[in-house]
Write an enzyme that holds these catalytic residues in place. Structure first.
Site, PDB file in Angstrom:
ATOM      1  N   GLN A 134       0.857  -0.985   0.119  1.00  0.00           N
ATOM      2  CA  GLN A 134       0.040   0.061  -0.024  1.00  0.00           C
ATOM      3  C   GLN A 134       0.871   1.277  -0.192  1.00  0.00           C
ATOM      4  O   GLN A 134       1.693   1.406   0.929  1.00  0.00           O
ATOM      5  CB  GLN A 134      -0.787  -0.120   1.250  1.00  0.00           C
ATOM      6  CG  GLN A 134      -1.825   1.276   1.371  1.00  0.00           C
ATOM      7  CD  GLN A 134      -2.496   1.233   2.693  1.00  0.00           C
ATOM      8  OE1 GLN A 134      -1.696   0.786   3.798  1.00  0.00           O
ATOM      9  NE2 GLN A 134      -3.565   1.890   2.877  1.00  0.00           N
ATOM     10  N   GLY A 135       0.721   2.124  -1.000  1.00  0.00           N
ATOM     11  CA  GLY A 135       1.427   3.360  -0.797  1.00  0.00           C
ATOM     12  C   GLY A 135       0.686   4.481  -0.716  1.00  0.00           C
ATOM     13  O   GLY A 135       0.200   5.251  -1.533  1.00  0.00           O
ATOM     14  N   SER A 137       1.085   6.439   2.773  1.00  0.00           N
ATOM     15  CA  SER A 137       1.873   7.436   3.662  1.00  0.00           C
ATOM     16  C   SER A 137       3.223   7.918   2.790  1.00  0.00           C
ATOM     17  O   SER A 137       3.752   7.169   2.350  1.00  0.00           O
ATOM     18  CB  SER A 137       2.325   6.671   4.825  1.00  0.00           C
ATOM     19  OG  SER A 137       1.203   6.418   5.727  1.00  0.00           O
ATOM     20  N   GLU A 251      -9.923  -1.354   5.812  1.00  0.00           N
ATOM     21  CA  GLU A 251      -8.657  -1.718   6.718  1.00  0.00           C
ATOM     22  C   GLU A 251      -8.996  -1.756   8.198  1.00  0.00           C
ATOM     23  O   GLU A 251      -8.738  -2.432   8.830  1.00  0.00           O
ATOM     24  CB  GLU A 251      -7.841  -0.567   6.293  1.00  0.00           C
ATOM     25  CG  GLU A 251      -6.189  -0.925   7.100  1.00  0.00           C
ATOM     26  CD  GLU A 251      -5.297   0.200   7.003  1.00  0.00           C
ATOM     27  OE1 GLU A 251      -5.641   0.961   6.172  1.00  0.00           O
ATOM     28  OE2 GLU A 251      -3.994  -0.240   7.312  1.00  0.00           O
ATOM     29  N   ASN A 391      -4.682   6.319  16.043  1.00  0.00           N
ATOM     30  CA  ASN A 391      -5.925   6.269  17.201  1.00  0.00           C
ATOM     31  C   ASN A 391      -6.396   7.556  17.339  1.00  0.00           C
ATOM     32  O   ASN A 391      -7.491   7.813  17.843  1.00  0.00           O
ATOM     33  CB  ASN A 391      -5.513   5.456  18.278  1.00  0.00           C
ATOM     34  CG  ASN A 391      -5.517   3.992  17.805  1.00  0.00           C
ATOM     35  OD1 ASN A 391      -5.618   3.667  16.533  1.00  0.00           O
ATOM     36  ND2 ASN A 391      -5.731   3.186  18.797  1.00  0.00           N
ATOM     37  N   GLU A 392      -5.504   8.681  17.439  1.00  0.00           N
ATOM     38  CA  GLU A 392      -5.945  10.015  17.515  1.00  0.00           C
ATOM     39  C   GLU A 392      -6.710  10.405  16.219  1.00  0.00           C
ATOM     40  O   GLU A 392      -7.759  11.129  16.546  1.00  0.00           O
ATOM     41  CB  GLU A 392      -4.751  10.814  17.689  1.00  0.00           C
ATOM     42  CG  GLU A 392      -3.985  10.741  19.046  1.00  0.00           C
ATOM     43  CD  GLU A 392      -3.065   9.474  18.983  1.00  0.00           C
ATOM     44  OE1 GLU A 392      -2.639   8.945  18.021  1.00  0.00           O
ATOM     45  OE2 GLU A 392      -2.967   9.209  20.192  1.00  0.00           O
TER      46      GLU A 392
END
Lengths: 409, 377
Positions: A134-135, A137, A251, A391-392
């Site tokens: 997966q590209g 980030s 996801e 998680n933020e």
């Protein structure tokens, strides 16, 4: 008979019996090589090869892609993937190595890809012959995912891609990448498009990153004038953000397509670090400050708190399937990733309290309890609380989409 | 029996829940409740029992007190989730009434299984409110602990922390004799019963300690089997108490969320800021876990009785912790106004903190759970 079975349609009941029978004779057994704690830490090519053989046999038996159309390499069944998943987990099989293909790539290809691309890519994705990565980030696009700088410039029917991706799990094994990148600088969100890219393309280079645990498994990927055919675009030009949301929903366990899932295998080497049962066992054999850990009131209280959270996650899943017991349809679905990852982290962290100074021993020490898997799991758990949207960010999404609070972005 | 997909929430239970939601919205909105129970903030105020008996009458006419009474005793005999659904709405309205205490008495009487227990259930079905007097002065939740004795058919001693005592007509009392601990029913108006109201913080209920001086009592448990009946009923009692906290938690969440979307500071609604947004999400997460566990406990009460005690203690643990957390964050995130008497938040804050301790707080439940889930200490 379990409750799940009572609700089976005739097709599901027949398929369940078939899966059970098949798994009885075709469980791959003990791995000849050491497996990591999850798909995300795969770095040994021998482990990959063994897991790929398992995925291929499960695919050929119809336990992967059960609900996909036959022309897309699937089984053409109705709502049977969940049956296969239940049976594979009950049979405690190994996990599938092509996690990113199955969970994050297949849904957007199916929902946004061109028909010829579906026929070309899905069969080898489902069989695990082609591994996906997966590209999304980038160094400057983490929590602020839309701040993509990798740029695809249109040249006729082709795109020329330049840029830099990070935290790319499985890139060192992958044949394909799902790529989110910028196609226009005019608008932050509407300037994004979504592609699938062959990793063998000229100009793609992969550099491994080493995690705090000492393990590899994720990478940086560089694009230098990579040429890509336009048919590998998913969705319209400028719709990349919407297509990316399809990936992210799946996801985080909140998408419409049932993802093939195997797992639960518990071997001497691979301890189930996502479950309270082995941690209770650890408490019963550990000493802490010279006293049995299982007798310590503080340890007992925290351990029971985790057992309760584990049960609550299960009961949330049960309640999520009853629309009348949910005031907001996404309220529980959007909590899934947050709850699971924080549970796993707190579980592994409690092992330090249970083991006392024994928790100082790592995987390379023969005296480490449970082979040092607990401190390893604790460090690895940050992969889960940070990846797939920290998680933020998950809390922002819940606050905004479910509670209706003003948007941060 | 096997686990049901929908926790046993059928059409009837959903209708009951929706009816209750509407009833409380129409008859007990927070401003009206505040005028009723919070008209005297004086810290030395006299102890008063403020409620609307006419609404309790209306509830009895609707038959909500009947839901867990068996049909052969004049009830409706619905599953426990019906009472849980009602309790959640009661909590959301912070409604003062003996409904939950009557439910709890019903669960204990159901577990007694004697003819005298059935007769008591019939009189509850006829509209008499009941409550449990099964706690000693030390606040023990152990079914065999009691400060009441029974000798020659007469009760002597005292029961403590009796909920809704001033609203109830009947008391289900645990008392010790040479046979062990039994359960007995007396009228609150019987000779020798002295109800001494406690000065409590929660404005939405009343509580008392009760002295018994040679009170004639009817035995409703089999001789010496009172503790077993209480233990058998305990999962239901814990589920209903948890449901009240879940409902009140949801009110606190929605009310605080609304405040965070309207209150503006630094040119933005304060809910924009993650220091406000994230705790609200954390409250929501805790409510949802408490709610799912509460429903699971209620459904297990009928479907998997061997797991009911464990699931109910899990629910009460999670709900008690959530109750304290939701109340704490609601006051804090309302800022200065949340700290005042005029803001409605304190009604729910106080109810949550009361229910948190009632029938054992989270730590107590986890202590019990550790003995069965890890190993006895």
């Amino acid at each position: 008979m379990s409750t799940a079975e009572n609700r089976d349609t005739p097709e599901q009941a027949e398929f369940r019996a078939y899966c059970r029978q098949w798994l009885k004779h075709n469980h791959p057994g003990e791995p000849p090589v050491s497996l990591p704690q999850s798909e995300l830490e795969l770095s040994d090519p021998h482990a990959l090869e063994w897991l790929q053989a398992w995925q291929r046999s499960a695919y050929e038996a119809g336990l992967i892609g059960s609900d996909f159309a036959t022309e897309h390499g699937g089984g053409g069944r109705t709502d049977c993937q969940r049956i296969a998943n239940q049976e594979m987990q009950a049979a405690k099989t190994p996990f599938f190595p092509n996690l990113i293909g199955l969970r994050m790539s297949a849904p957007p290809i199916l929902l946004h890809g061109k028909e010829e691309v579906k026929r070309e890519l899905l069969p080898k994705l489902l069989s695990g012959e082609e591994i996906w990565c997966q590209g999304f980030s980038e160094p400057g696009a983490g929590s602020d995912l839309a701040n993509q700088q990798t740029f695809a410039e249109r040249k006729g029917d082709e795109w020329i891609i330049n840029g830099h991706k990070v935290w790319t799990t499985m890139a060192h094994f992958a044949s394909w990448m799902i790529l989110l990148c910028r196609t226009s600088k005019d608008d932050k969100y509407k300037g994004l498009s979504y592609f699938v890219v062959p990793m063998k393309s000229e100009g793609v280079s992969v550099r491994p990153l080493i995690k705090m645990t000492g393990e590899t498994g994720f990478n940086e990927v560089f694009f230098e004038n990579v040429v890509l055919d336009d048919r590998y675009r998913l969705g319209e030009v400028g719709d990349g953000w919407q297509v990316a949301m399809t990936t992210l929903a799946h996801e985080r366990g909140a998408g419409p397509i049932v993802i093939p899932q195997a797992g639960g295998m518990d071997t001497e080497e691979k301890l189930d670090v996502y479950n309270t049962e082995p941690l209770i066992a650890l408490a019963k054999k550990s000493y802490r400050n010279g006293e049995p850990a299982a007798d310590d009131p503080g340890v007992r209280d925290r351990l029971v708190q985790l057992i309760i959270r584990e049960q609550a996650i299960k009961e949330n899943d049960r309640r999520q399937r009853v629309p009348e017991l949910n005031d907001h349809p996404a309220r529980l679905a959007l909590q899934h990733k947050l709850l699971g990852s924080e549970f796993a982290q707190d579980l592994a962290q409690l092992s330090y309290d249970i083991e006392g100074i024994g928790s100082s021993l790592y995987t390379n020490d023969p005296n480490a309890l449970d082979g040092g898997q607990w401190p390893l799991a604790y460090m690895n758990s940050f992969g889960m609380t940070i990846a797939a949207g920290t998680n933020e960010i998950q809390r922002n999404i819940l606050g905004e989409r479910v509670l209706g609070l003003p948007k941060t972005k | 029996m096997t686990q049901s997909k929908n926790f046993g929430f059928g059409e009837d239970e959903m209708m009951l829940r929706d009816a209750a939601r509407k009833f409380f919205a129409d008859n007990c909105p927070p401003d009206q409740l505040h005028r009723l129970v919070a008209n005297n903030p004086d810290i030395h105020r006299p102890i008063e029992n403020k409620w609307q008996p006419e609404l309790w009458q209306a509830i009895c006419e609707l038959g909500w007190h009947l839901v867990c009474i068996p049909e052969d005793c004049g009830g409706i005999g619905m599953p426990l989730v019906a009472a849980v659904a009602l309790a959640e709405e009661v909590g959301k309205a912070a409604f003062p009434s003996p409904l939950l205490s009557t439910f709890n008495s019903t669960f204990v009487l159901n577990a007694c299984g004697t003819n005298t227990a059935k007769q008591t259930l019939e009189s509850i079905a006829n509209g008499r409110a009941a409550t449990l007097a099964i706690t000693n002065q030390k606040g023990s939740w152990e079914p065999l602990d009691t400060d009441v004795r029974i000798d020659n058919g007469k009760l002597t001693g005292s029961a403590w922390f009796v909920q809704d005592a001033s609203k109830a007509d009947l008391l289900v009392v645990s008392a010790a004799s040479n046979d062990g601990v039994g359960l007995y029913v007396v009228n609150t108006s019987a000779t020798g019963v002295n109800i001494i109201a406690d000065g409590i913080i929660d404005l939405t209920r009343d509580q008392a300690h009760i002295e018994f001086n040679h009170v004639d009592a009817v035995e409703v448990s089999a001789p010496g089997k009172g503790g077993e009946a209480i233990s058998q009923a305990m999962p239901a009692i814990l589920a209903v108490t948890s449901a009240d906290m879940v409902g009140a938690g949801e009110w606190l969440l929605q009310t605080t969320t609304e405040y965070a979307t309207t209150r503006v500071q630094f040119e933005r609604p304060i809910g924009f800021f993650q220091a406000v947004k994230h705790p609200l999400v954390n409250v929501m997460i805790e409510i949802d876990q408490a709610k799912s566990l509460t429903y699971a406990a209620a459904s297990a009460y009928h479907e998997e009785p061997e797991r009911a005690d464990i699931l109910a203690r899990m629910a009460k643990s999670r709900a008690s912790d959530m109750a304290a957390f939701s109340a704490n964050r609601a006051v804090q995130l309302h800022g200065g106004i949340g700290f005042t008497w005029e803001c409605f938040v304190h009604l729910y804050f106080k109810r949550q903190m009361h229910n948190r301790s009632l029938f054992g707080d989270g730590e107590y439940q986890r202590e019990q759970l550790a003995n069965s889930l890890i190993a006895p200490l």
